[in-house]
Design an enzyme around this catalytic site. Structure first.
Site, PDB file in Angstrom:
ATOM      1  N   ASN A  91    -118.545  31.673 -53.099  1.00 40.80           N
ATOM      2  CA  ASN A  91    -117.788  32.402 -54.131  1.00 40.80           C
ATOM      3  C   ASN A  91    -116.625  33.192 -53.512  1.00 40.80           C
ATOM      4  OD1 ASN A  91    -119.033  34.538 -52.908  1.00 40.80           O
ATOM      5  ND2 ASN A  91    -119.826  35.475 -54.788  1.00 40.80           N
ATOM      6  N   LYS A 101    -128.912  40.803 -55.447  1.00 42.81           N
ATOM      7  CA  LYS A 101    -128.944  39.640 -56.347  1.00 42.81           C
ATOM      8  C   LYS A 101    -128.655  38.357 -55.573  1.00 42.81           C
ATOM      9  CE  LYS A 101    -127.466  41.434 -60.843  1.00 42.81           C
ATOM     10  NZ  LYS A 101    -126.299  41.530 -61.725  1.00 42.81           N
ATOM     11  N   LYS A 155    -136.759  22.237 -54.630  1.00 45.52           N
ATOM     12  CA  LYS A 155    -138.017  21.720 -55.188  1.00 45.52           C
ATOM     13  C   LYS A 155    -137.733  20.511 -56.095  1.00 45.52           C
ATOM     14  CE  LYS A 155    -141.672  23.143 -58.317  1.00 45.52           C
ATOM     15  NZ  LYS A 155    -141.312  23.472 -59.690  1.00 45.52           N
ATOM     16  N   TYR A 163    -129.561  44.947 -48.299  1.00 43.74           N
ATOM     17  CA  TYR A 163    -129.496  43.770 -47.427  1.00 43.74           C
ATOM     18  C   TYR A 163    -130.876  43.492 -46.814  1.00 43.74           C
ATOM     19  CZ  TYR A 163    -127.721  40.730 -43.659  1.00 43.74           C
ATOM     20  OH  TYR A 163    -127.473  39.679 -42.794  1.00 43.74           O
TER      21      TYR A 163
HETATM   22  N1  LIG Z   1    -123.237  37.218 -38.443  1.00 47.70           N
HETATM   23  C1  LIG Z   1    -124.387  37.704 -38.051  1.00 47.70           C
HETATM   24  O1  LIG Z   1    -124.474  38.346 -37.001  1.00 47.70           O
HETATM   25  C2  LIG Z   1    -125.634  37.479 -38.881  1.00 47.70           C
HETATM   26  C3  LIG Z   1    -126.843  38.053 -38.441  1.00 47.70           C
HETATM   27  C4  LIG Z   1    -127.984  37.855 -39.189  1.00 47.70           C
HETATM   28  C5  LIG Z   1    -127.965  37.085 -40.332  1.00 47.70           C
HETATM   29  N2  LIG Z   1    -126.792  36.535 -40.738  1.00 47.70           N
HETATM   30  C6  LIG Z   1    -126.814  35.758 -41.984  1.00 47.70           C
HETATM   31  O2  LIG Z   1    -126.090  34.557 -41.834  1.00 47.70           O
HETATM   32  C7  LIG Z   1    -125.416  34.259 -43.056  1.00 47.70           C
HETATM   33  C8  LIG Z   1    -123.934  34.064 -42.789  1.00 47.70           C
HETATM   34  O3  LIG Z   1    -123.406  35.262 -42.234  1.00 47.70           O
HETATM   35  P1  LIG Z   1    -121.881  35.410 -41.779  1.00 47.70           P
HETATM   36  O4  LIG Z   1    -121.835  36.311 -40.632  1.00 47.70           O
HETATM   37  O5  LIG Z   1    -121.277  34.083 -41.682  1.00 47.70           O
HETATM   38  O6  LIG Z   1    -121.311  36.228 -43.012  1.00 47.70           O
HETATM   39  P2  LIG Z   1    -120.026  35.963 -43.924  1.00 47.70           P
HETATM   40  O7  LIG Z   1    -119.889  37.152 -44.799  1.00 47.70           O
HETATM   41  O8  LIG Z   1    -118.874  35.569 -43.066  1.00 47.70           O
HETATM   42  O9  LIG Z   1    -120.468  34.694 -44.765  1.00 47.70           O
HETATM   43  C9  LIG Z   1    -121.223  34.773 -45.937  1.00 47.70           C
HETATM   44  C10 LIG Z   1    -120.624  33.804 -46.924  1.00 47.70           C
HETATM   45  O10 LIG Z   1    -121.387  33.855 -48.147  1.00 47.70           O
HETATM   46  C11 LIG Z   1    -120.484  33.886 -49.232  1.00 47.70           C
HETATM   47  N3  LIG Z   1    -121.161  34.511 -50.373  1.00 47.70           N
HETATM   48  C12 LIG Z   1    -121.538  35.812 -50.522  1.00 47.70           C
HETATM   49  N4  LIG Z   1    -122.142  35.986 -51.707  1.00 47.70           N
HETATM   50  C13 LIG Z   1    -122.170  34.768 -52.315  1.00 47.70           C
HETATM   51  C14 LIG Z   1    -122.650  34.311 -53.559  1.00 47.70           C
HETATM   52  N5  LIG Z   1    -123.259  35.150 -54.420  1.00 47.70           N
HETATM   53  N6  LIG Z   1    -122.501  33.001 -53.859  1.00 47.70           N
HETATM   54  C15 LIG Z   1    -121.877  32.150 -53.007  1.00 47.70           C
HETATM   55  N7  LIG Z   1    -121.398  32.531 -51.816  1.00 47.70           N
HETATM   56  C16 LIG Z   1    -121.539  33.835 -51.477  1.00 47.70           C
HETATM   57  C17 LIG Z   1    -119.290  34.683 -48.740  1.00 47.70           C
HETATM   58  O11 LIG Z   1    -118.120  34.477 -49.485  1.00 47.70           O
HETATM   59  C18 LIG Z   1    -119.181  34.139 -47.304  1.00 47.70           C
HETATM   60  O12 LIG Z   1    -118.391  32.989 -47.239  1.00 47.70           O
HETATM   61  C19 LIG Z   1    -125.701  35.402 -44.027  1.00 47.70           C
HETATM   62  O13 LIG Z   1    -126.757  35.013 -44.878  1.00 47.70           O
HETATM   63  C20 LIG Z   1    -126.149  36.509 -43.118  1.00 47.70           C
HETATM   64  O14 LIG Z   1    -127.024  37.391 -43.764  1.00 47.70           O
HETATM   65  C21 LIG Z   1    -125.619  36.722 -40.045  1.00 47.70           C
END
Ligand SMILES: NC(=O)c1ccc[n+]([C@@H]2O[C@H](COP(=O)([O-])OP(=O)(O)OC[C@H]3O[C@@H](n4cnc5c(N)ncnc54)[C@H](O)[C@@H]3O)[C@@H](O)[C@H]2O)c1
Length: 321
Positions: free
Chosen positions: A36, A93, A107, A147
């Site tokens: 999104n 959410k 599923k 979170y």
């Molecule tokens: N980067 C880190 O160090 C880290 C550490 C632990 C976990 N994570 C997890 O890895 C995943 C990716 O992290 P990242 O660092 O690339 O973050 P990021 O914010 O760069 O990427 C998250 C992506 O999800 C999209 N998004 C957010 N809400 C959405 C929704 N409701 N519908 C569709 N898309 C949506 C955003 O636009 C973005 O492109 C996340 O789930 C994060 O929690 C990342």
């Protein structure tokens, strides 16, 4: 090409997701990225947009999605405190409704599904380093809870879908990851320090800088995610994925100043609420089950990341921008 799959990556326009999409397309798979664009950007996918194996759709995972794929990587969720605290209700959410929708999809179409969980499920840990058996020390009502608890609830849903519907699930607990295509204003240590150093501004450290972190380069992390997805059905995780080498925040700042030849000075500010003092993964499970170990050293990864931000800042400041 052997074993070509159709793969859905939610949050694929983000930092980690864009690297994952690229790796999967390069391996010959058909990739559908849904995002999104809350924190993700189309620029992160420029290289892929013209590739016939790649498709990008604007979609919010809080709503149902009907597609046919073999595997789902569920990464959609803002990951940095600045972004996930901006609209905390939406963050919960995204984690919870997003997990329900993607699990429902998996599923229906009998797809394997991997959840990008986080070391934040351990909260401010009193066990060090953190093993997957540790249940964590999480504040349920603080500013980070949207979170942390959202991700914990998503893990619960994944394991309930496993128990109730025998779904093929994989849960990766990702620790601090860094690399090119991180958001330049996400307020995280690595990106903050590099952007400040490249502009010769003071480098801000919250607290006295003695808090430690471990930093995993994004290529290593993506390799771990793909290996986890490829494991037999009985391997569900949760599995820690991160680099166990520990550095203090002050060491990180000093390395960044040195590698950018910056004249920046370090400035200290108070520590934010619930900021964990120590975070280090125990990756024994990943080593045994995935034969995985991070290979990129911090200095090498920092150099790649600095090159990326240097180009990004030049583009932002160029007259054509
Ligand atoms: N980067 C880190 O160090 C880290 C550490 C632990 C976990 N994570 C997890 O890895 C995943 C990716 O992290 P990242 O660092 O690339 O973050 P990021 O914010 O760069 O990427 C998250 C992506 O999800 C999209 N998004 C957010 N809400 C959405 C929704 N409701 N519908 C569709 N898309 C949506 C955003 O636009 C973005 O492109 C996340 O789930 C994060 O929690 C990342």
């Amino acid at each position: 090409m052997l074993d070509q799959k159709r793969i859905l990556v939610t949050g694929g326009a983000g930092f980690i997701g864009s690297h994952l999409c690229k790796r999967l397309v390069d391996a010959g798979h058909d990739v559908l990225c849904v995002d999104n664009f809350y924190t993700g950007r189309r620029q992160n996918l420029y290289e892929l947009l013209s590739n016939p194996r790649f498709e990008l759709a604007r979609h919010d995972v809080c709503f149902s999605l009907y597609v046919e794929v073999d595997e789902i990587y569920n990464l959609a969720c803002p990951a940095s405190p600045i972004h996930y605290q901006f609209d905390p209700v939406q963050t919960t959410k995204t984690s919870v409704h997003g997990a329900i929708n993607m699990l429902g999809l998996a599923k229906r179409i009998k797809a394997k599904i991997l959840q990008a969980s986080t070391s934040e499920v351990y909260g401010d840990p009193i066990v060090h380093p953190q093993t997957e058996e540790y249940w964590g020390n999480v504040n349920p009502i603080g500013p980070r809870s949207c979170y942390d608890e959202g991700k914990r609830c998503a893990e619960t849903l994944f394991f309930d879908y496993r128990r109730q519907h025998n779904l093929g699930i994989k849960v990766a607990r990702i620790f601090n990851t860094y690399g090119p295509r991180m958001h330049p204003h996400d307020g995280r240590g690595v990106s903050n320090f590099i952007v400040q150093a490249l502009q010769n501004q003071n480098i801000t450290i919250y607290g006295d800088g003695s808090q430690t972190r471990s930093f995993c380069y994004v290529d290593d992390l993506v390799e771990g995610l793909i290996r986890l997805m490829g494991t037999p059905d009985h391997v569900t995780g949760p599995i820690n994925l991160g680099n166990p080498n520990e550095f203090t925040i002050k060491q990180l700042a000093t390395s960044v100043i040195e590698l950018t030849n910056s004249s920046s000075q370090i400035e200290y500010k108070p520590l934010p609420t619930d900021d964990p003092k120590q975070r280090q993964p125990d990756i024994q499970k990943a080593v045994e089950l995935l034969d995985w170990n991070p290979t990129v050293q911090l200095r090498e990864g920092l150099k790649q990341t600095i090159t990326y931000f240097d180009r990004l800042l030049r583009d932002e400041h160029s007259p054509a921008a």
